[in-house]
Design a protein around this motif. Structure first.
Motif, PDB file in Angstrom:
ATOM      1  N   UNK A   4       0.826  -1.206   0.000  1.00  0.00           N
ATOM      2  CA  UNK A   4       0.000   0.000   0.000  1.00  0.00           C
ATOM      3  C   UNK A   4       0.862   1.258   0.000  1.00  0.00           C
ATOM      4  N   UNK A   5       1.877   1.283   0.831  1.00  0.00           N
ATOM      5  CA  UNK A   5       2.697   2.490   0.972  1.00  0.00           C
ATOM      6  C   UNK A   5       3.504   2.787  -0.282  1.00  0.00           C
ATOM      7  N   UNK A   6       4.009   1.750  -0.932  1.00  0.00           N
ATOM      8  CA  UNK A   6       4.861   1.978  -2.104  1.00  0.00           C
ATOM      9  C   UNK A   6       4.048   2.223  -3.359  1.00  0.00           C
ATOM     10  N   UNK A   7       2.821   1.700  -3.416  1.00  0.00           N
ATOM     11  CA  UNK A   7       2.008   1.869  -4.616  1.00  0.00           C
ATOM     12  C   UNK A   7       1.001   3.013  -4.498  1.00  0.00           C
ATOM     13  N   UNK A   8       0.846   3.537  -3.289  1.00  0.00           N
ATOM     14  CA  UNK A   8       0.058   4.758  -3.076  1.00  0.00           C
ATOM     15  C   UNK A   8       0.983   5.706  -2.314  1.00  0.00           C
ATOM     16  N   UNK A   9       1.878   6.393  -3.019  1.00  0.00           N
ATOM     17  CA  UNK A   9       2.991   7.108  -2.388  1.00  0.00           C
ATOM     18  C   UNK A   9       2.598   8.222  -1.423  1.00  0.00           C
ATOM     19  N   UNK A  10       1.369   8.716  -1.511  1.00  0.00           N
ATOM     20  CA  UNK A  10       0.951   9.770  -0.588  1.00  0.00           C
ATOM     21  C   UNK A  10       0.252   9.222   0.654  1.00  0.00           C
ATOM     22  N   UNK A  11       0.207   7.897   0.790  1.00  0.00           N
ATOM     23  CA  UNK A  11      -0.515   7.290   1.901  1.00  0.00           C
ATOM     24  C   UNK A  11       0.334   7.214   3.167  1.00  0.00           C
ATOM     25  N   UNK A  12      -0.359   7.202   4.303  1.00  0.00           N
ATOM     26  CA  UNK A  12       0.252   6.933   5.598  1.00  0.00           C
ATOM     27  C   UNK A  12      -0.291   5.586   6.076  1.00  0.00           C
ATOM     28  N   UNK A  13       0.598   4.666   6.440  1.00  0.00           N
ATOM     29  CA  UNK A  13       0.183   3.296   6.737  1.00  0.00           C
ATOM     30  C   UNK A  13       0.677   2.885   8.117  1.00  0.00           C
ATOM     31  N   UNK A  14      -0.197   2.215   8.862  1.00  0.00           N
ATOM     32  CA  UNK A  14       0.140   1.678  10.171  1.00  0.00           C
ATOM     33  C   UNK A  14       0.062   0.149  10.092  1.00  0.00           C
ATOM     34  N   UNK A  15       1.114  -0.516  10.542  1.00  0.00           N
ATOM     35  CA  UNK A  15       1.206  -1.974  10.482  1.00  0.00           C
ATOM     36  C   UNK A  15       1.246  -2.530  11.899  1.00  0.00           C
ATOM     37  N   UNK A  16       0.300  -3.404  12.233  1.00  0.00           N
ATOM     38  CA  UNK A  16       0.195  -3.959  13.579  1.00  0.00           C
ATOM     39  C   UNK A  16       0.545  -5.442  13.548  1.00  0.00           C
ATOM     40  N   UNK A  17       1.391  -5.869  14.483  1.00  0.00           N
ATOM     41  CA  UNK A  17       1.788  -7.274  14.552  1.00  0.00           C
ATOM     42  C   UNK A  17       1.931  -7.696  16.019  1.00  0.00           C
ATOM     43  N   UNK A  18       1.275  -8.794  16.362  1.00  0.00           N
ATOM     44  CA  UNK A  18       1.325  -9.308  17.732  1.00  0.00           C
ATOM     45  C   UNK A  18       2.618 -10.057  18.028  1.00  0.00           C
ATOM     46  N   UNK A  19       3.089 -10.852  17.080  1.00  0.00           N
ATOM     47  CA  UNK A  19       4.268 -11.699  17.284  1.00  0.00           C
ATOM     48  C   UNK A  19       5.551 -10.871  17.216  1.00  0.00           C
ATOM     49  N   UNK A  20       6.353 -10.938  18.255  1.00  0.00           N
ATOM     50  CA  UNK A  20       7.613 -10.194  18.240  1.00  0.00           C
ATOM     51  C   UNK A  20       8.582 -10.778  17.214  1.00  0.00           C
TER      52      UNK A  20
END
Length: 285
Positions: free
Chosen positions: A135-151
């Motif tokens: 999403x971030x690289x193909x929509x260059x004006x976007x702000x993206x938050x990535x959530x992950x439970x597993x360390x």
């Protein structure tokens, strides 16, 4: 000296005997990984009759033995292609699947249509960061938050975000069910590839069951446990009119649509992949 073609043929035969469906492709990729060639270059050198010295052939054999034991090729090479990205992967994180590239495409299409100079997206359960980074690289004006439970998985996401994120992808290590409450009602697109395999349905592939983390595969008794959780969280994160895109298993379409409708979503649709298998839900908040 041994010809590239002879090595590829011998490896393909070994991999086929080991039950590897993509025997020839993997043989070419193993040779290419050791020699520093693309798969296309391996094919070209095979056609030209190029030979390899014995030292390189021995190194290829060592790597081939690992693949023959059904260790995932991506763990051996340390990377996995996803759309236009080449992501770092390894133990502790789900290897991105080709079919998930379609899920990324549907989310990207929705994000591109947002009438905002700075659209915002959240990837619930990001794993390697594949969806968030697509999403971030193909929509260059976007702000993206990535959530992950597993360390363990988050370490791989952190590496990939450092390479491709362009400071527009924020990684949050935490529970997708409750993370980022300050963003509730402000997100344009939520995308997720949750665990959706029923606990009793063990994958037949050794590469999956033996190497992919169970936390990323199994979704409870009916396979819908995490889908319910992610859809409920998306209902809070999304602004009115925001879009949800959730990957799910074949045969789960009707159930996932019902879960989304119960959570307050409208325009629920099930999309199929290139093999006409049910693959993902899209819905509007």
């Amino acid at each position: 000296m041994t010809s590239v073609g002879a090595i590829v043929a011998a490896l393909a035969e070994r991999f086929d005997r080991a039950g590897i469906a993509s025997a020839l492709a993997d043989a070419e990729l193993v040779v290419g990984h050791v020699a520093g060639w693309t798969r296309g270059e391996v094919a070209t050198k095979t056609f030209m009759g190029v030979e390899l010295d014995e030292a390189l052939a021995r190194e290829i054999n060592v790597i081939a033995t690992r693949r023959e034991s059904r260790e995932p090729l991506q763990h051996i090479t340390g990377e996995s292609p996803f759309r236009h990205l080449v992501l770092a992967v390894g133990p502790g994180v789900l290897i991105p699947r080709p079919e998930t590239e379609l899920v990324a495409e549907w989310a990207i299409d929705a994000l591109r249509q947002v009438p905002s100079p700075r659209p915002r997206a959240v990837d619930l359960g990001t794993g390697t960061g594949a969806l968030a980074l697509a999403l971030a690289t193909e929509v260059p004006n976007a702000e993206v938050f990535a959530i992950e439970l597993s360390t363990a998985a988050a370490e791989w996401a952190e590496r990939n975000i450092a390479q491709y994120g362009d400071e527009r992808v924020t990684l949050v290590v935490g529970d997708a069910a409750s993370a980022l409450p300050e963003l509730d009602g402000t997100i344009d697109v939520v995308v997720a590839n949750p665990p959706y395999i029923p606990d009793s349905d063990k994958p037949a592939d050794i590469e999956v069951l033996g190497y992919d983390p169970e936390i990323a595969l199994f979704g409870g008794e009916d396979g819908l446990r995490d889908i319910r959780t992610f859809i409920a969280r998306a209902a809070l994160l999304l602004r009115p009119g925001g879009t949800l895109v959730v990957e799910h298993g074949d045969g789960q379409g009707a159930a996932v649509r019902a879960i989304a409708k119960e959570a307050g979503f409208s325009m629920t649709s099930t999309h199929t992949d290139l093999l006409e298998r049910e693959r993902a839900l899209t819905a509007v908040r």
